[in-house]
Structures are given as C-alpha cells and as structure tokens.
Design a protein around this motif. Structure first.
Motif, PDB file in Angstrom:
ATOM      1  N   PHE A  10      -1.392   1.936 -10.032  1.00  0.00           N
ATOM      2  CA  PHE A  10      -0.561   0.948  -9.341  1.00  0.00           C
ATOM      3  C   PHE A  10       0.443   1.632  -8.416  1.00  0.00           C
ATOM      4  O   PHE A  10       0.602   1.235  -7.261  1.00  0.00           O
ATOM      5  CB  PHE A  10       0.174   0.067 -10.368  1.00  0.00           C
ATOM      6  N   TRP A  11       1.124   2.665  -8.917  1.00  0.00           N
ATOM      7  CA  TRP A  11       2.150   3.324  -8.108  1.00  0.00           C
ATOM      8  C   TRP A  11       1.536   4.112  -6.955  1.00  0.00           C
ATOM      9  O   TRP A  11       2.105   4.144  -5.861  1.00  0.00           O
ATOM     10  CB  TRP A  11       3.045   4.207  -8.971  1.00  0.00           C
ATOM     11  N   THR A  12       0.393   4.728  -7.171  1.00  0.00           N
ATOM     12  CA  THR A  12      -0.243   5.423  -6.052  1.00  0.00           C
ATOM     13  C   THR A  12      -0.740   4.421  -5.016  1.00  0.00           C
ATOM     14  O   THR A  12      -0.727   4.717  -3.819  1.00  0.00           O
ATOM     15  CB  THR A  12      -1.393   6.331  -6.521  1.00  0.00           C
ATOM     16  N   LEU A  13      -1.146   3.234  -5.454  1.00  0.00           N
ATOM     17  CA  LEU A  13      -1.524   2.192  -4.497  1.00  0.00           C
ATOM     18  C   LEU A  13      -0.316   1.760  -3.675  1.00  0.00           C
ATOM     19  O   LEU A  13      -0.410   1.582  -2.454  1.00  0.00           O
ATOM     20  CB  LEU A  13      -2.128   0.995  -5.223  1.00  0.00           C
ATOM     21  N   ALA A  14       0.836   1.601  -4.323  1.00  0.00           N
ATOM     22  CA  ALA A  14       2.055   1.219  -3.602  1.00  0.00           C
ATOM     23  C   ALA A  14       2.423   2.289  -2.570  1.00  0.00           C
ATOM     24  O   ALA A  14       2.769   1.967  -1.420  1.00  0.00           O
ATOM     25  CB  ALA A  14       3.202   1.011  -4.575  1.00  0.00           C
ATOM     26  N   LEU A  30      -5.432   9.882   1.058  1.00  0.00           N
ATOM     27  CA  LEU A  30      -5.285  10.699  -0.143  1.00  0.00           C
ATOM     28  C   LEU A  30      -4.813   9.851  -1.327  1.00  0.00           C
ATOM     29  O   LEU A  30      -5.360   9.947  -2.433  1.00  0.00           O
ATOM     30  CB  LEU A  30      -4.300  11.841   0.115  1.00  0.00           C
ATOM     31  N   PHE A  31      -3.841   8.989  -1.113  1.00  0.00           N
ATOM     32  CA  PHE A  31      -3.320   8.176  -2.209  1.00  0.00           C
ATOM     33  C   PHE A  31      -4.261   7.035  -2.580  1.00  0.00           C
ATOM     34  O   PHE A  31      -4.291   6.619  -3.736  1.00  0.00           O
ATOM     35  CB  PHE A  31      -1.914   7.673  -1.880  1.00  0.00           C
ATOM     36  N   PHE A  32      -5.054   6.517  -1.633  1.00  0.00           N
ATOM     37  CA  PHE A  32      -6.064   5.517  -1.996  1.00  0.00           C
ATOM     38  C   PHE A  32      -7.120   6.138  -2.907  1.00  0.00           C
ATOM     39  O   PHE A  32      -7.575   5.516  -3.869  1.00  0.00           O
ATOM     40  CB  PHE A  32      -6.736   4.925  -0.753  1.00  0.00           C
ATOM     41  N   ILE A  33      -7.508   7.383  -2.623  1.00  0.00           N
ATOM     42  CA  ILE A  33      -8.477   8.075  -3.473  1.00  0.00           C
ATOM     43  C   ILE A  33      -7.892   8.314  -4.859  1.00  0.00           C
ATOM     44  O   ILE A  33      -8.568   8.087  -5.878  1.00  0.00           O
ATOM     45  CB  ILE A  33      -8.917   9.402  -2.813  1.00  0.00           C
ATOM     46  N   GLN A  34      -6.634   8.732  -4.916  1.00  0.00           N
ATOM     47  CA  GLN A  34      -5.990   8.932  -6.213  1.00  0.00           C
ATOM     48  C   GLN A  34      -5.908   7.618  -6.987  1.00  0.00           C
ATOM     49  O   GLN A  34      -6.093   7.595  -8.209  1.00  0.00           O
ATOM     50  CB  GLN A  34      -4.581   9.506  -6.033  1.00  0.00           C
ATOM     51  N   THR A  35      -5.650   6.527  -6.288  1.00  0.00           N
ATOM     52  CA  THR A  35      -5.597   5.218  -6.939  1.00  0.00           C
ATOM     53  C   THR A  35      -6.927   4.890  -7.585  1.00  0.00           C
ATOM     54  O   THR A  35      -6.980   4.476  -8.753  1.00  0.00           O
ATOM     55  CB  THR A  35      -5.233   4.127  -5.912  1.00  0.00           C
ATOM     56  N   ALA A  36      -8.013   5.090  -6.856  1.00  0.00           N
ATOM     57  CA  ALA A  36      -9.341   4.790  -7.396  1.00  0.00           C
ATOM     58  C   ALA A  36      -9.642   5.654  -8.616  1.00  0.00           C
ATOM     59  O   ALA A  36     -10.155   5.154  -9.628  1.00  0.00           O
ATOM     60  CB  ALA A  36     -10.397   5.011  -6.316  1.00  0.00           C
ATOM     61  N   VAL A  37      -9.294   6.931  -8.565  1.00  0.00           N
ATOM     62  CA  VAL A  37      -9.552   7.831  -9.695  1.00  0.00           C
ATOM     63  C   VAL A  37      -8.721   7.428 -10.906  1.00  0.00           C
ATOM     64  O   VAL A  37      -9.240   7.357 -12.034  1.00  0.00           O
ATOM     65  CB  VAL A  37      -9.283   9.295  -9.289  1.00  0.00           C
ATOM     66  N   PHE A  38      -7.447   7.144 -10.705  1.00  0.00           N
ATOM     67  CA  PHE A  38      -6.586   6.769 -11.831  1.00  0.00           C
ATOM     68  C   PHE A  38      -7.043   5.465 -12.476  1.00  0.00           C
ATOM     69  O   PHE A  38      -7.069   5.351 -13.708  1.00  0.00           O
ATOM     70  CB  PHE A  38      -5.129   6.652 -11.400  1.00  0.00           C
ATOM     71  N   VAL A  39      -7.386   4.481 -11.676  1.00  0.00           N
ATOM     72  CA  VAL A  39      -7.823   3.202 -12.242  1.00  0.00           C
ATOM     73  C   VAL A  39      -9.153   3.390 -12.981  1.00  0.00           C
ATOM     74  O   VAL A  39      -9.337   2.856 -14.081  1.00  0.00           O
ATOM     75  CB  VAL A  39      -7.926   2.128 -11.146  1.00  0.00           C
ATOM     76  N   LEU A  40     -10.061   4.162 -12.411  1.00  0.00           N
ATOM     77  CA  LEU A  40     -11.334   4.431 -13.084  1.00  0.00           C
ATOM     78  C   LEU A  40     -11.103   5.129 -14.421  1.00  0.00           C
ATOM     79  O   LEU A  40     -11.665   4.731 -15.449  1.00  0.00           O
ATOM     80  CB  LEU A  40     -12.231   5.298 -12.197  1.00  0.00           C
ATOM     81  N   LEU A  41     -10.257   6.155 -14.431  1.00  0.00           N
ATOM     82  CA  LEU A  41      -9.977   6.868 -15.675  1.00  0.00           C
ATOM     83  C   LEU A  41      -9.278   5.965 -16.691  1.00  0.00           C
ATOM     84  O   LEU A  41      -9.448   6.143 -17.898  1.00  0.00           O
ATOM     85  CB  LEU A  41      -9.109   8.095 -15.399  1.00  0.00           C
ATOM     86  N   GLY A  42      -8.502   5.007 -16.212  1.00  0.00           N
ATOM     87  CA  GLY A  42      -7.806   4.101 -17.112  1.00  0.00           C
ATOM     88  C   GLY A  42      -8.727   3.191 -17.900  1.00  0.00           C
ATOM     89  O   GLY A  42      -8.360   2.698 -18.967  1.00  0.00           O
ATOM     90  N   TYR A  43      -9.935   2.977 -17.394  1.00  0.00           N
ATOM     91  CA  TYR A  43     -10.875   2.096 -18.083  1.00  0.00           C
ATOM     92  C   TYR A  43     -11.954   2.852 -18.856  1.00  0.00           C
ATOM     93  O   TYR A  43     -12.849   2.229 -19.419  1.00  0.00           O
ATOM     94  CB  TYR A  43     -11.528   1.145 -17.082  1.00  0.00           C
ATOM     95  N   LEU A  44     -11.893   4.169 -18.923  1.00  0.00           N
ATOM     96  CA  LEU A  44     -12.939   4.937 -19.608  1.00  0.00           C
ATOM     97  C   LEU A  44     -12.690   5.124 -21.102  1.00  0.00           C
ATOM     98  O   LEU A  44     -13.582   5.568 -21.819  1.00  0.00           O
ATOM     99  CB  LEU A  44     -13.126   6.294 -18.938  1.00  0.00           C
ATOM    100  N   ASN A  45     -11.502   4.797 -21.593  1.00  0.00           N
ATOM    101  CA  ASN A  45     -11.175   4.842 -23.017  1.00  0.00           C
ATOM    102  C   ASN A  45     -11.439   6.202 -23.656  1.00  0.00           C
ATOM    103  O   ASN A  45     -12.135   6.313 -24.664  1.00  0.00           O
ATOM    104  CB  ASN A  45     -11.921   3.744 -23.784  1.00  0.00           C
TER     105      ASN A  45
END
Length: 78
Positions: A10-14, A30-45
C-alpha cells in the motif's frame, strides 16, 4: 506477518502514485514493481521466519543499491 507485506505494498503504491504525479517516471515504475512484489508476497502465506529473511534481504539490497547510486552514479558535487 503477511499483512505487513500488503501494508508495504500500500505504501509503495502511494509513493509510486505521488512520483507519477510529479513526473518522476523512473521512480514511479520502480515503486509500482515493488508494490506488485509486496502484494504478491503478502498472499503467499510463508512462515514468519521466511518473511523476516525476505524483508532483511530486501533491506540489504536497498541499502547497498542506494549507497552505490549516491557514491558512484551521482558523483562528487565538489
């Protein structure tokens, strides 16, 4: 711990949206890519230990990259 990666997303998206609005396109990408990676990792449990190791790895790469950029790419202002 998985929620924290979604919060980081969320913060990298902002930051990406503010950079995009300020016409800093390279930073925004760069920050859009980081956003995608962080959100993806957040759902991998993953386990909490795995999340901590990934975060410390991310921080190490970020600090080394920032130091390299400021010392060798930006150059000496004097």
């Amino acid at each position: 711990m998985a929620r924290m990666f979604r919060v980081l997303g969320f913060w990298t998206l902002a930051i990406a949206l503010m950079a995009f609005a300020g016409h800093l396109n390279e930073m925004a990408i760069l920050f859009f890519i980081q956003t995608a990676v962080f959100v993806l990792l957040g759902y991998l449990n993953f386990t909490e230990r795995t999340y901590m190791l990934m975060f410390w790895g991310y921080m190490f790469i970020a600090f080394v990259s920032f130091t390299y950029w400021t010392v060798f790419v930006m150059g000496n202002p004097f």
